[in-house]
Design an enzyme around this catalytic site. Structure first.
Site, mmCIF file in Angstrom:
data_model
loop_
_atom_site.group_PDB
_atom_site.id
_atom_site.type_symbol
_atom_site.label_atom_id
_atom_site.label_comp_id
_atom_site.label_asym_id
_atom_site.label_seq_id
_atom_site.Cartn_x
_atom_site.Cartn_y
_atom_site.Cartn_z
ATOM 1 N N SER A 153 4.450 2.633 1.360
ATOM 2 C CA SER A 153 4.949 1.557 2.205
ATOM 3 C C SER A 153 4.288 0.235 1.803
ATOM 4 O O SER A 153 4.314 -0.146 0.640
ATOM 5 C CB SER A 153 4.713 1.908 3.681
ATOM 6 O OG SER A 153 5.376 1.030 4.550
ATOM 7 N N ARG A 223 5.024 -1.018 18.762
ATOM 8 C CA ARG A 223 4.802 0.272 18.102
ATOM 9 C C ARG A 223 5.958 1.233 18.360
ATOM 10 O O ARG A 223 6.365 1.976 17.468
ATOM 11 C CB ARG A 223 3.490 0.883 18.586
ATOM 12 C CG ARG A 223 3.142 2.205 17.908
ATOM 13 C CD ARG A 223 3.010 2.038 16.400
ATOM 14 N NE ARG A 223 2.481 3.227 15.765
ATOM 15 C CZ ARG A 223 2.260 3.341 14.464
ATOM 16 N NH1 ARG A 223 2.517 2.325 13.666
ATOM 17 N NH2 ARG A 223 1.775 4.453 13.952
ATOM 18 N N ASP A 318 14.450 8.332 4.215
ATOM 19 C CA ASP A 318 13.766 7.082 4.547
ATOM 20 C C ASP A 318 14.794 5.954 4.566
ATOM 21 O O ASP A 318 15.282 5.526 3.522
ATOM 22 C CB ASP A 318 12.673 6.798 3.516
ATOM 23 C CG ASP A 318 11.875 5.537 3.814
ATOM 24 O OD1 ASP A 318 12.179 4.854 4.815
ATOM 25 O OD2 ASP A 318 10.944 5.241 3.041
ATOM 26 N N HIS A 351 10.652 7.575 6.905
ATOM 27 C CA HIS A 351 9.655 6.768 6.200
ATOM 28 C C HIS A 351 8.275 7.427 6.242
ATOM 29 O O HIS A 351 7.490 7.292 5.306
ATOM 30 C CB HIS A 351 9.593 5.371 6.820
ATOM 31 C CG HIS A 351 8.729 4.412 6.078
ATOM 32 N ND1 HIS A 351 8.913 4.113 4.742
ATOM 33 C CD2 HIS A 351 7.651 3.684 6.470
ATOM 34 C CE1 HIS A 351 7.999 3.241 4.352
ATOM 35 N NE2 HIS A 351 7.218 2.966 5.375
ATOM 36 N N ASP A 352 7.985 8.140 7.297
ATOM 37 C CA ASP A 352 6.684 8.806 7.428
ATOM 38 C C ASP A 352 6.499 9.961 6.447
ATOM 39 O O ASP A 352 5.421 10.562 6.407
ATOM 40 C CB ASP A 352 6.497 9.329 8.853
ATOM 41 C CG ASP A 352 5.918 8.278 9.793
ATOM 42 O OD1 ASP A 352 5.510 7.205 9.309
ATOM 43 O OD2 ASP A 352 5.883 8.530 11.012
#
Length: 374
Positions: A153, A223, A318, A351-352
């Site tokens: 990232s 968040r 992602d 994405h994680d």
């Protein structure tokens, strides 16, 4: 992935009195960088790998602290003897970036000119500023050239920037789940997150330290929004679906669906330990990242300045930094005559995915690193 953890680790602090000229035009008169190292630097000082962290990351990449056995590094599953970042071969360095809130100089640090926390007066930082600061740390450690620089990232963007800015000092760049610049959609997500913080009554223009408050509500919402973008739709469906916490609708605005409970938990946990000003700075650094801007948008011309070999990794689910964005980098690197390997990993974590312990993914990293000479 087989292998062992690095075990007990300690953080270190490096102080720099030399002023740092920032891309914004501001100057940071002095600063501290907190970092950790794992493994042993060889006699030739040629086996060092820099691990760059993402938006909410820090220097604690692997292992745990003696007095905090449950505080395990954020990428512990990939670092250690017998793991892809093999500490029997490599000397691994993790740094908390400037503007951070885990020990390096940032908005919550004391401003030497006032004796108060920097707060809103802390200057805006860009990815290139982090790279210059990291280069000074490398000098301090006696590392002239990195065997590799690696990150996921925003960390991958730092690896890319390193290869352009210090081409003689980077032999390999491993860029994971990243992009050569943010899309309009990504900038929009970041702006909404910032607005949640900036409009929190407890924000006080960024000087909330002086008021004894914290913009917890805004940071929590930021968040929660960010977390939605880090997960894939399939993963959220599999993990939560439309499951209710209770068996029937309550016809109110409290937590009813399991996904709501999860997001609120993640928001509360994050807001309990992260600094809102740091979040603002990190998201703006993401927005500003666009190295090809120096070449009128010609990414090929930009990457031609690099001398590193590259491994680019993306993940099929992602959508924050999609495989298409990684392929942009691959195409530019190939056009620039660089040696580049590319892998698109089929993982369902969005994405994680770059943080996950997956045999295929880690096998790609391991195979690449085994082919480089420390």
């Amino acid at each position: 992935m087989p292998g062992q953890s690095v075990g007990v680790v300690e953080s270190q602090r490096a102080h720099f009195d030399q002023p740092l000229q920032l891309r914004s035009g501001s100057v940071l008169p002095a600063y501290d960088l907190v970092y950790e190292t794992y493994g042993t630097l060889n006699a030739a000082r040629s086996n060092a790998i820099l691990v760059c962290h993402a938006l909410s990351g820090h220097h604690h990449v692997a292992g745990h602290y003696a007095d905090q056995p449950d505080n395990i590094g954020w990428w512990d599953n990939i670092v250690g003897p017998g793991r892809p970042l093999d500490t029997d071969r490599f000397f691994i360095v993790g740094v908390n970036n400037l503007g951070g809130c885990h020990g390096s100089t940032g908005p919550s640090s004391l401003n030497p000119a006032t004796g108060k926390p920097w707060g809103a007066a802390f200057p805006m930082v860009a990815v290139i500023d982090w790279v210059h600061a990291q280069a000074r740390l490398a000098d301090r450690l006696g590392i002239e050239s990195w065997a590799a620089i690696m990150g996921g990232s925003l960390g991958g963007m730092q690896a890319l920037r390193w290869s352009i800015t210090y081409p003689e000092r980077v032999r390999n760049a491993i860029v994971i789940a990243a992009a050569p610049r943010l899309s309009a959609q990504n900038i929009a997500f970041n702006d909404v997150a910032r607005q949640a913080i900036l409009t929190d009554p407890d924000f006080h223009g960024g000087n909330y330290y002086e008021y004894g408050t914290r913009p917890v509500r805004g940071l929590r919402l930021a968040r929660m929004l960010g977390h939605i973008t880090y997960l894939s739709d399939d993963q959220m469906g599999e993990k939560f679906g439309r499951e209710l916490r209770n068996s029937a609708f309550s016809f109110g605005f409290g937590v009813e669906f399991e996904v709501e409970s999860y997001l609120r938990h993640q928001g509360d946990k994050f807001a309990g330990h992260f600094d809102a000003n740091t979040y603002l700075l990190m998201t703006k650094a993401l927005d500003y990242f666009d190295p090809a801007r120096e070449d009128n948008g010609n990414l090929t011309a930009t990457m031609a300045r690099s001398k590193a070999n590259f491994l680019i990794v993306s993940f099929s689910t992602d959508w924050r930094f999609s495989p298409a964005r990684s392929k942009e980098m691959v195409a530019a690197l190939l056009a620039a005559g660089r040696d580049v390997s590319y892998a698109e990993i089929g993982l369902n974590f969005g994405h994680d995915s770059f943080l996950m312990d997956d045999a295929h993914y880690h096998g790609v990293i391991d195979a690449y690193l085994r082919n480089i000479k420390p």
